[in-house]
Design a protein around this motif. Structure first.
Motif, PDB file in Angstrom:
ATOM      1  N   ASN A  89       0.813  -1.221   0.000  1.00 58.25           N
ATOM      2  CA  ASN A  89       0.000   0.000   0.000  1.00 58.25           C
ATOM      3  C   ASN A  89       0.844   1.268   0.000  1.00 58.25           C
ATOM      4  N   HIS A  90       2.092   1.134   0.389  1.00 56.06           N
ATOM      5  CA  HIS A  90       2.944   2.318   0.412  1.00 56.06           C
ATOM      6  C   HIS A  90       3.358   2.769  -0.976  1.00 56.06           C
ATOM      7  N   GLN A  91       3.174   1.931  -1.970  1.00 55.23           N
ATOM      8  CA  GLN A  91       3.643   2.327  -3.298  1.00 55.23           C
ATOM      9  C   GLN A  91       2.548   2.331  -4.362  1.00 55.23           C
ATOM     10  N   THR A  92       1.469   1.592  -4.138  1.00 53.07           N
ATOM     11  CA  THR A  92       0.443   1.507  -5.182  1.00 53.07           C
ATOM     12  C   THR A  92      -0.414   2.760  -5.177  1.00 53.07           C
ATOM     13  N   PHE A  93      -0.626   3.365  -6.328  1.00 55.31           N
ATOM     14  CA  PHE A  93      -1.527   4.510  -6.381  1.00 55.31           C
ATOM     15  C   PHE A  93      -2.198   4.670  -7.729  1.00 55.31           C
ATOM     16  N   LEU A  94      -1.801   3.885  -8.726  1.00 54.66           N
ATOM     17  CA  LEU A  94      -2.377   4.064 -10.063  1.00 54.66           C
ATOM     18  C   LEU A  94      -3.620   3.181 -10.212  1.00 54.66           C
ATOM     19  N   PRO A  95      -4.528   3.578 -11.121  1.00 55.43           N
ATOM     20  CA  PRO A  95      -5.820   2.893 -11.181  1.00 55.43           C
ATOM     21  C   PRO A  95      -5.801   1.518 -11.846  1.00 55.43           C
ATOM     22  N   SER A  96      -4.722   1.139 -12.510  1.00 57.98           N
ATOM     23  CA  SER A  96      -4.722  -0.210 -13.076  1.00 57.98           C
ATOM     24  C   SER A  96      -3.364  -0.870 -12.913  1.00 57.98           C
ATOM     25  N   VAL A  97      -3.381  -2.201 -12.932  1.00 59.69           N
ATOM     26  CA  VAL A  97      -2.148  -2.966 -12.751  1.00 59.69           C
ATOM     27  C   VAL A  97      -1.161  -2.623 -13.857  1.00 59.69           C
ATOM     28  N   ARG A  98      -1.668  -2.461 -15.089  1.00 62.65           N
ATOM     29  CA  ARG A  98      -0.780  -2.173 -16.220  1.00 62.65           C
ATOM     30  C   ARG A  98      -0.003  -0.864 -15.997  1.00 62.65           C
ATOM     31  N   GLN A  99      -0.733   0.174 -15.573  1.00 61.94           N
ATOM     32  CA  GLN A  99      -0.069   1.465 -15.334  1.00 61.94           C
ATOM     33  C   GLN A  99       0.932   1.357 -14.189  1.00 61.94           C
ATOM     34  N   GLU A 100       0.537   0.576 -13.189  1.00 53.84           N
ATOM     35  CA  GLU A 100       1.402   0.374 -12.032  1.00 53.84           C
ATOM     36  C   GLU A 100       2.725  -0.257 -12.472  1.00 53.84           C
ATOM     37  N   LEU A 101       2.641  -1.214 -13.389  1.00 49.87           N
ATOM     38  CA  LEU A 101       3.846  -1.898 -13.852  1.00 49.87           C
ATOM     39  C   LEU A 101       4.739  -0.955 -14.653  1.00 49.87           C
ATOM     40  N   ALA A 102       4.113  -0.064 -15.428  1.00 51.63           N
ATOM     41  CA  ALA A 102       4.899   0.802 -16.318  1.00 51.63           C
ATOM     42  C   ALA A 102       5.503   1.995 -15.590  1.00 51.63           C
ATOM     43  N   HIS A 129      -1.624 -11.806 -16.773  1.00 51.88           N
ATOM     44  CA  HIS A 129      -2.427 -11.514 -17.972  1.00 51.88           C
ATOM     45  C   HIS A 129      -3.871 -11.134 -17.665  1.00 51.88           C
ATOM     46  N   ASP A 130      -4.492 -11.848 -16.713  1.00 50.12           N
ATOM     47  CA  ASP A 130      -5.926 -11.632 -16.470  1.00 50.12           C
ATOM     48  C   ASP A 130      -6.212 -10.401 -15.620  1.00 50.12           C
ATOM     49  N   ARG A 131      -5.171  -9.881 -14.982  1.00 46.61           N
ATOM     50  CA  ARG A 131      -5.444  -8.828 -13.988  1.00 46.61           C
ATOM     51  C   ARG A 131      -5.014  -7.443 -14.450  1.00 46.61           C
ATOM     52  N   LEU A 132      -4.592  -7.353 -15.704  1.00 45.08           N
ATOM     53  CA  LEU A 132      -3.977  -6.101 -16.161  1.00 45.08           C
ATOM     54  C   LEU A 132      -4.847  -4.873 -15.987  1.00 45.08           C
ATOM     55  N   ASP A 133      -6.160  -5.016 -16.161  1.00 49.79           N
ATOM     56  CA  ASP A 133      -7.026  -3.840 -16.086  1.00 49.79           C
ATOM     57  C   ASP A 133      -7.692  -3.687 -14.727  1.00 49.79           C
ATOM     58  N   ASP A 134      -7.353  -4.588 -13.803  1.00 54.01           N
ATOM     59  CA  ASP A 134      -7.943  -4.473 -12.458  1.00 54.01           C
ATOM     60  C   ASP A 134      -7.302  -3.310 -11.712  1.00 54.01           C
ATOM     61  N   ASN A 135      -8.060  -2.764 -10.775  1.00 47.80           N
ATOM     62  CA  ASN A 135      -7.494  -1.766  -9.873  1.00 47.80           C
ATOM     63  C   ASN A 135      -6.726  -2.510  -8.781  1.00 47.80           C
ATOM     64  N   PRO A 136      -5.465  -2.144  -8.555  1.00 49.73           N
ATOM     65  CA  PRO A 136      -4.684  -2.877  -7.547  1.00 49.73           C
ATOM     66  C   PRO A 136      -5.378  -2.964  -6.190  1.00 49.73           C
ATOM     67  N   PHE A 137      -6.192  -1.953  -5.866  1.00 52.70           N
ATOM     68  CA  PHE A 137      -6.827  -1.973  -4.553  1.00 52.70           C
ATOM     69  C   PHE A 137      -7.994  -2.949  -4.468  1.00 52.70           C
ATOM     70  N   ASP A 138      -8.417  -3.477  -5.634  1.00 53.91           N
ATOM     71  CA  ASP A 138      -9.468  -4.499  -5.607  1.00 53.91           C
ATOM     72  C   ASP A 138      -8.892  -5.897  -5.432  1.00 53.91           C
TER      73      ASP A 138
END
Lengths: 282, 297
Positions: A89-102, A129-138
């Protein structure tokens, strides 16, 4: 061979005057997995924070490849040494896993294609692959932790530091961490683990550094460290249960340290002909 | 560390929090009644023995530094440029003159800031947050409201610690925190987004924890830390009342001034703040230099 991480006579004193680590020497070579053990407040985290420059040594020198951490920026060092914090939780802030990775690649101002290939590699490694568009907080906590690791791996640093990767994880999560660590090694990364999970170290059977009261008191293979009762007692550590068990039973080879259930089974199979009488060592 | 509270054994610490709260209110009212630089300065100087008595001189000086910065700015800028000034007092280079009326105005403003700041710092440093909450409850403030105040005091250091971890975590993701101004503004998002989320999570968790310990139960609650008003508090209160009476007397019958304000007083207080400010700059530069030298070793 030149070590990749070289820590020379490093001490660190916090602004309040507390000495967190005292005169540490440590060389880590390519392809190694190093576990750092010790009780809370023994200086494990302080030591590894020197690897990516989050802390600068008060005295001594830390070198990552050719880079002296004192002279380099954290952002540059971080492209060589990835540090996965304990709480995602200290680092995640973007709305999707893909953006978080990039995100890391974007910070390094990599080109579009370069970012894509690196993110793609992380996706492959972590099977996201299946989680790329999920919100990390979900995601649940072990998945979120995995995303956090993947986002660090996407930058593809040479070294990856995992701060207590199995804390708060269920059995499945712990097994997954074990798999991932082995995979990182196969992919040619150096893995540094901070952990209290003796079972994990037993399974990895890796180099183990023991810290106690700001000092390094042991640095050897897990089987050697775990069989040294003095060091284990000094650092307040308990070996994995199976090692403890094997130490207490007279029939096992006293010169060998059994770290996993598999190693015991192996021994039993090899000695099947003998009529094994199991008695405790007095 | 919880809040700014300094646990010490002193006369001021042993006062009832209610007395100290009244004291802060008294100082605020006084600083507004006294519209005269000399009397404001007198009030400020009169507060120092209390700081000394509370044994918090060093932390007090550290926290008052920022207010001093304001004082220097106000006194210098207002003294020269405030249009209410007509009578020149002294001139510095380039034809910039400090004028009497604007200097009076600026000194009153900046002394007021320092006086109120000193009282507030003294209160916060000598009063345990829980004592403050229980004192409020005794004044019939709703228990939950007192708790909100209390938890605000306690959550600030927690947020500060979390902020540090978030910053480190983002730096570990190659975020360059030492970039240009635009870059730094952009960095606020990766800093504050996780921080907000974590803070909300923590507060949410806190609410569960409180419910588990019967926080919303109806009826009276007892407090672990009992505070009592004693003879010391009464003498303190009477002292305050006497000073207040004197102030009101001065305000009503002596036009709010004892005519102690002179050009010299204004000039010296201005130069005094400059000297203190100069010390602060020298100390800052010294620390920077020390950091540079330490970094080169």
């Amino acid at each position: 061979m030149e070590p990749y991480i070289s820590v020379k006579n490093v001490s660190h004193v916090y602004p309040g005057g507390v000495t967190a680590i005292k005169d540490i020497n440590l060389d880590i070579h390519e392809g190694e997995i190093v576990a750092i053990l010790g009780s809370n407040g023994s200086g494990k985290t302080t030591l590894v924070k020197h690897f990516n420059g989050l802390l600068k040594p008060t005295t001594g020198e830390v070198k990552i490849g050719d880079l002296n951490t004192r002279k380099e920026r954290i952002s540059k060092l971080s492209s060589h040494v990835g540090y996965v914090f304990q709480n995602p939780n200290h680092q995640t802030f973007l709305p999707s896993v893909r953006q978080e990775l990039a995100y890391g690649c974007k910070n390094l101002k990599m080109s579009e294609e370069e970012t894509d290939t690196r993110v793609q590699r992380a996706i492959e490694l972590f099977q996201l692959h299946d989680r790329l568009d999920d919100n990390p907080f979900d995601l649940n906590s072990s998945q979120r932790k995995e995303v956090a690791m993947a986002s660090i791996m996407a930058v593809s640093p040479k070294v990856i530091v995992l701060d207590e990767p199995t804390t708060g994880q269920d059995h499945k999560g712990c097994k997954r961490v074990l798999e991932l660590v082995k995979m990182f090694k196969e992919e040619g990364h150096i893995v540094v683990l901070i952990t209290h999970d003796m079972h994990l170290i037993g399974e990895l059977n890796c180099r183990t550094v023991v810290m106690n009261q700001s000092e390094k008191i042991a640095d050897d293979h897990a089987s050697v460290v775990f069989s040294d009762k003095n060091i284990m007692a000094e650092a307040g550590l308990q070996p994995p249960q199976i090692t403890h068990f094997a130490n207490e039973i007279s029939h096992f080879d006293p010169n060998r340290t059994y770290l996993t259930v598999e190693s015991i089974l192996e021994w039993m199979e090899a000695n099947q002909e003998e009529d094994v009488k199991v008695g405790t060592r007095s | 560390m919880n809040s700014l509270y300094m646990p010490k054994d002193s006369l001021i610490h042993s006062l009832d929090p209610r007395t100290k709260m009244i004291f802060v209110i008294f100082v605020v009212i006084s600083s507004f009644i006294l519209n005269d630089p000399a009397l404001q300065l007198l009030l400020l100087v009169a507060l120092f023995p209390l700081v000394l008595l509370a044994k918090v001189v060093k932390p007090y000086l550290v926290s008052i530094q920022f207010l001093l910065l304001f004082a220097v700015l106000i006194m210098t800028v207002h003294g020269i440029y405030n249009p209410i000034g007509v009578t020149p007092v002294f001139e510095i280079f380039g034809g910039l003159t400090f004028k009497y009326e604007s200097m009076v105005y600026a000194s009153v403003m900046s002394f007021r800031i320092l006086v109120i700041g000193t009282a507030a710092v003294l209160f916060v440093m000598t009063t345990h947050p829980s004592d403050m909450a229980s004192a409020l409850v005794k004044w019939k403030v709703p228990h939950s409201f007192a708790f909100i105040l209390l938890s605000t005091f306690q959550i600030i250091p927690i947020i500060a610690r979390e902020a540090k971890i978030v910053m480190e975590a983002q730096q570990a993701r190659c975020l360059d925190v030492k970039g240009s101004i635009i870059q730094r503004v952009k960095n606020l998002v990766p800093m504050f987004a996780p921080l907000f989320i974590i803070t909300f999570m923590k507060v949410h968790q806190l609410s569960y924890v409180l419910e588990c310990r019967a926080f919303s139960r109806k009826g009276t609650k007892t407090s672990l830390r009992e505070t009592r008003i004693g003879s010391l508090d009464y003498s303190f209160l009477i002292g305050m009342l006497a000073i207040l009476a004197f102030e009101i007397y001065v305000k009503l019958f002596a036009m709010g001034s004892l005519h102690l304000t002179t050009d010299a007083l204004l000039t010296y207080s201005l130069i005094g703040t400059w000297i203190v400010f100069g010390f602060m700059i020298v100390k800052f530069l010294y620390k920077q230099l020390q950091g540079k030298i330490g970094g080169a070793n």
